[in-house]
Design an enzyme around this catalytic site. Sequence first.
Site, mmCIF file in Angstrom:
data_model
loop_
_atom_site.group_PDB
_atom_site.id
_atom_site.type_symbol
_atom_site.label_atom_id
_atom_site.label_comp_id
_atom_site.label_asym_id
_atom_site.label_seq_id
_atom_site.Cartn_x
_atom_site.Cartn_y
_atom_site.Cartn_z
ATOM 1 N N HIS A 36 7.763 -63.294 0.178
ATOM 2 C CA HIS A 36 9.101 -62.753 -0.098
ATOM 3 C C HIS A 36 9.802 -63.672 -1.113
ATOM 4 O O HIS A 36 9.581 -64.901 -1.103
ATOM 5 C CB HIS A 36 9.912 -62.662 1.199
ATOM 6 C CG HIS A 36 11.193 -61.910 1.015
ATOM 7 N ND1 HIS A 36 12.325 -62.495 0.488
ATOM 8 C CD2 HIS A 36 11.514 -60.620 1.244
ATOM 9 C CE1 HIS A 36 13.285 -61.596 0.425
ATOM 10 N NE2 HIS A 36 12.819 -60.439 0.873
ATOM 11 N N ASN A 38 14.189 -55.785 7.144
ATOM 12 C CA ASN A 38 14.024 -57.234 7.194
ATOM 13 C C ASN A 38 15.302 -57.879 7.722
ATOM 14 O O ASN A 38 16.350 -57.791 7.093
ATOM 15 C CB ASN A 38 13.716 -57.736 5.767
ATOM 16 C CG ASN A 38 13.529 -59.243 5.705
ATOM 17 O OD1 ASN A 38 13.559 -59.921 6.727
ATOM 18 N ND2 ASN A 38 13.339 -59.745 4.500
ATOM 19 N N PHE A 39 15.196 -58.512 8.904
ATOM 20 C CA PHE A 39 16.406 -59.101 9.511
ATOM 21 C C PHE A 39 16.772 -60.429 8.825
ATOM 22 O O PHE A 39 17.846 -60.975 9.067
ATOM 23 C CB PHE A 39 16.181 -59.372 11.004
ATOM 24 C CG PHE A 39 16.029 -58.140 11.880
ATOM 25 C CD1 PHE A 39 15.945 -56.860 11.340
ATOM 26 C CD2 PHE A 39 15.954 -58.274 13.257
ATOM 27 C CE1 PHE A 39 15.796 -55.737 12.154
ATOM 28 C CE2 PHE A 39 15.805 -57.164 14.092
ATOM 29 C CZ PHE A 39 15.720 -55.887 13.534
ATOM 30 N N LYS A 40 15.859 -60.968 8.026
ATOM 31 C CA LYS A 40 16.101 -62.244 7.344
ATOM 32 C C LYS A 40 16.624 -63.277 8.362
ATOM 33 O O LYS A 40 16.169 -63.274 9.513
ATOM 34 C CB LYS A 40 17.057 -62.059 6.168
ATOM 35 C CG LYS A 40 16.484 -61.134 5.096
ATOM 36 C CD LYS A 40 17.208 -61.254 3.788
ATOM 37 C CE LYS A 40 16.530 -60.430 2.733
ATOM 38 N NZ LYS A 40 17.168 -60.557 1.403
ATOM 39 N N ILE A 57 18.619 -58.196 -5.007
ATOM 40 C CA ILE A 57 18.651 -58.375 -3.548
ATOM 41 C C ILE A 57 20.071 -58.651 -3.073
ATOM 42 O O ILE A 57 20.778 -59.487 -3.635
ATOM 43 C CB ILE A 57 17.702 -59.520 -3.131
ATOM 44 C CG1 ILE A 57 16.245 -59.081 -3.327
ATOM 45 C CG2 ILE A 57 17.954 -59.936 -1.675
ATOM 46 C CD1 ILE A 57 15.224 -60.158 -3.029
ATOM 47 N N GLU A 98 10.230 -56.050 -5.528
ATOM 48 C CA GLU A 98 11.654 -56.347 -5.279
ATOM 49 C C GLU A 98 12.175 -57.287 -6.361
ATOM 50 O O GLU A 98 11.949 -58.492 -6.301
ATOM 51 C CB GLU A 98 11.787 -57.109 -3.956
ATOM 52 C CG GLU A 98 11.733 -56.333 -2.721
ATOM 53 C CD GLU A 98 12.424 -57.093 -1.583
ATOM 54 O OE1 GLU A 98 12.164 -58.279 -1.374
ATOM 55 O OE2 GLU A 98 13.258 -56.478 -0.933
ATOM 56 N N ALA A 153 17.365 -54.900 3.787
ATOM 57 C CA ALA A 153 17.970 -55.834 4.748
ATOM 58 C C ALA A 153 19.458 -55.552 4.940
ATOM 59 O O ALA A 153 19.869 -54.924 5.913
ATOM 60 C CB ALA A 153 17.732 -57.276 4.302
ATOM 61 N N SER A 154 20.276 -56.014 3.993
ATOM 62 C CA SER A 154 21.732 -56.029 4.221
ATOM 63 C C SER A 154 22.338 -54.646 4.461
ATOM 64 O O SER A 154 23.305 -54.524 5.220
ATOM 65 C CB SER A 154 22.440 -56.706 3.041
ATOM 66 O OG SER A 154 22.061 -56.070 1.831
HETATM 67 O O1 G3P Z 1 13.263 -57.917 2.148
HETATM 68 C C1 G3P Z 1 14.165 -56.999 1.618
HETATM 69 C C2 G3P Z 1 15.286 -57.681 0.996
HETATM 70 O O2 G3P Z 1 14.915 -58.742 0.184
HETATM 71 C C3 G3P Z 1 16.204 -56.733 0.258
HETATM 72 O O3 G3P Z 1 17.492 -57.178 0.530
HETATM 73 O O4 G3P Z 1 19.787 -56.902 1.257
HETATM 74 O O5 G3P Z 1 19.040 -55.940 -0.940
HETATM 75 O O6 G3P Z 1 18.287 -54.896 1.207
HETATM 76 P P1 G3P Z 1 18.721 -56.171 0.510
#
Ligand code: G3P
Length: 226
Positions: free
Chosen positions: A95, A11-13, A148, A143, A204-205
Amino acid sequence: MEIKYPLVLINFKAYSQASGKKGLELAKVAEKISKDTGITIAVAPQVTDLALIASRVEIPVFSQHADAVDPGSHTGHITLEAIKDAGATGTMLNHSERRIRADQVDFLVKKARKIGLVTVVCTNTPEVTAAMAALGPNMVAIEPPELIGTGIPVSKAKPEVVLGSVELVKKVNPDVKVLCGAGITTGDDVAAALKLGTVGVLLASGVVKAKNWEEAILNLVKPLLK
Ligand code: G3P
């Protein structure tokens, strides 16, 4: 486009590191590793980059969100039809950073199925996961929002939340695939997620903010290699 599992969905957000040309670059890196390893890697760019990226890569591309409206006078909304026309394979819904109501998820999941878009409904607890699975999406992604972006992987920090979700979905609607996300950054985190019964991860990150995208993605998919 048929989704083969296990799946790594990036997810590139709204990260500036993965928008515009950089988003296309990251999608190309993901495509190369997917082709080299045979592992399904999908990307979810910002909607402004969706059509460009979907036209330039042969991996599944997802919208990060869709609005529960039909085409018409809905300024600023993103319709499923427009996502499909942009060449996307599917869309994420609900999300934690873009929550929608359950009736909107219901509307969108039903219409996505009709027009041939894959849906990934994001959830935050096993009970919500079961409720969303009952609506019949292709996938749910559990999630816990508090993890996150922390780098603390849900598959290790809250295995009971993942396991609970997998077990409830099996009871409610066994056709729905379960992903997990939040804090996933390494191959070990992915292996732990699969051990808990999921068929992939949403992250994502750990990739978007990595110094070396290729290294970060290869590290993630290593445990999936035959
Ligand atoms: O959509 C996935 C995201 O919400 C997870 O974020 O940065 O913890 O991989 P992250």
